[in-house]
Design an enzyme around this catalytic site. Structure first.
Site, PDB file in Angstrom:
ATOM      1  CG  HIS A   1      -2.145  -0.634   1.278  1.00  0.00           C
ATOM      2  ND1 HIS A   1      -2.679  -1.229   2.400  1.00  0.00           N
ATOM      3  CD2 HIS A   1      -3.088  -0.798   0.298  1.00  0.00           C
ATOM      4  CE1 HIS A   1      -3.861  -1.746   2.109  1.00  0.00           C
ATOM      5  NE2 HIS A   1      -4.128  -1.508   0.842  1.00  0.00           N
TER       6      HIS A   1
ATOM      7  CB  CYS B   1      -2.751   0.435   8.653  1.00  0.00           C
ATOM      8  SG  CYS B   1      -1.403   0.170   7.515  1.00  0.00           S
TER       9      CYS B   1
HETATM   10  N1  ARG Z   1      -3.981  -7.140   6.584  1.00  0.00           N
HETATM   11  C1  ARG Z   1      -4.403  -5.930   5.955  1.00  0.00           C
HETATM   12  C2  ARG Z   1      -4.424  -6.113   4.446  1.00  0.00           C
HETATM   13  O1  ARG Z   1      -3.561  -6.789   3.928  1.00  0.00           O
HETATM   14  C3  ARG Z   1      -3.502  -4.817   6.347  1.00  0.00           C
HETATM   15  C4  ARG Z   1      -3.946  -3.482   5.842  1.00  0.00           C
HETATM   16  C5  ARG Z   1      -3.023  -2.383   6.231  1.00  0.00           C
HETATM   17  N2  ARG Z   1      -3.560  -1.130   5.925  1.00  0.00           N
HETATM   18  C6  ARG Z   1      -2.904  -0.133   5.338  1.00  0.00           C
HETATM   19  N3  ARG Z   1      -3.483   1.023   5.235  1.00  0.00           N
HETATM   20  N4  ARG Z   1      -1.722  -0.294   4.798  1.00  0.00           N
HETATM   21  O2  ARG Z   1      -5.277  -5.603   3.773  1.00  0.00           O
END
Ligand code: ARG
Length: 279
Positions: A176, A270
């Site tokens: 991300h 996150c």
């Molecule tokens: N386990 C989640 C996923 O893979 C983690 C999300 C993390 N969020 C972020 N904004 N980077 O979607």
């Protein structure tokens, strides 16, 4: 006679923020959505809750407002509230998750945002909210490569009426945009170049010549998964090198412990969705 003046210190100004967060009541790692997740590694939910509560307290201590999204059983990643929508100027682009496991989260966010008076728009293309959209002043940076569809960038540009700059992510550990780039204020970012394609690195260097560059070690410590109010930068305590660099750039690092959530591939940012342009 010439008198040498010390260089004027950069003055960083905080602005009060408004966030959406969701407690890790049902947090667990049951599937592998990113390289950080291993269902064989147990998670300590009480520890996760304690650490998450520490983050809420840190924001409140800085004078920020936190809205709570009610957690839902069976949605173990809901603590990562940043992914649920992107709110700019009182309007939201709802999320449309890549993985079926997370899809039901989007409706929960839309419901809360509508209650808060946000004008919520249903997305057409896949986008994971602020996981891949970063608002820097009047500009939106948008990641693609692992989750958010490039077509969603154009969708955000139309909805918000702000220029959206597409950035290509190339390293699956930084799946991300908010894992490899942090917004520090309306004109400053911190980032880890190795997570971006060569062309996107050039774009970021052109847009942000004064950016703070993080080391790979600090990026792997989730140091860039940070939340700034323009002065105070809340970031994982393990990103010590980045904290020192931020201090040198005139920011005040606010370290928090959040390692239990890193087991699912997330940290400070996150867990934090920002509401922009709400009364
Ligand atoms: N386990 C989640 C996923 O893979 C983690 C999300 C993390 N969020 C972020 N904004 N980077 O979607």
């Amino acid at each position: 006679m010439t008198v040498l003046q010390p260089a004027p210190e950069v003055v960083r100004t905080a602005r009060t923020r408004h966030y959406v967060m969701c407690p890790p009541t049902h947090f667990e790692v049951v599937s592998v959505l990113n390289p950080w997740m291993d269902p064989a590694v147990p998670v300590d939910r009480d520890l996760a809750m304690g650490q998450w509560s520490g983050l809420v307290a840190a924001y409140q201590g800085l004078g920020h407002r936190v809205e709570l999204l009610p957690p839902v059983a069976g949605l173990p990643d809901m603590v990562f509230a940043a992914n649920g929508a992107t709110v700019v100027g009182g309007r939201a682009l709802g999320a449309r998750f890549t993985h079926p496991e997370r899809r039901p989260e989007a409706a929960e966010h839309r419901r809360l945002l509508a209650e808060l008076g946000v004008e919520v728009h249903e997305p057409v293309h896949t986008n994971e909210g602020e996981g891949d959209f970063a608002v820097v002043g009047d500009l939106v940076l948008a990641g693609t490569g692992f989750r958010t569809d490039r077509a969603a960038h154009a969708e955000a540009q139309e909805l918000f009426g702000l220029p959206v700059v597409s950035l290509q992510l190339v390293d699956p550990r930084f799946y991300h945009l908010d894992t490899c780039l942090a917004v520090l204020d309306d004109t400053t970012v911190a980032w880890f170049p190795g997570a971006f394609s060569t062309g996107s690195q050039q774009v970021l260097r052109t847009l942000f010549p004064d950016a703070v560059e993080a080391s790979e070690a600090d990026a792997l410590a989730f140091g860039l998964n940070a939340v700034s109010d323009g002065r105070h930068v809340v970031l994982p305590a393990t990103a010590t090198g980045l904290a020192a660099d931020l201090r040198a750039a005139g920011f005040e690092p606010v370290p928090v412990e959040l390692d239990e959530l890193v087991k699912a591939g997330g940290s400070v940012k996150c867990c934090t969705q920002e509401l922009r342009g709400l009364r």
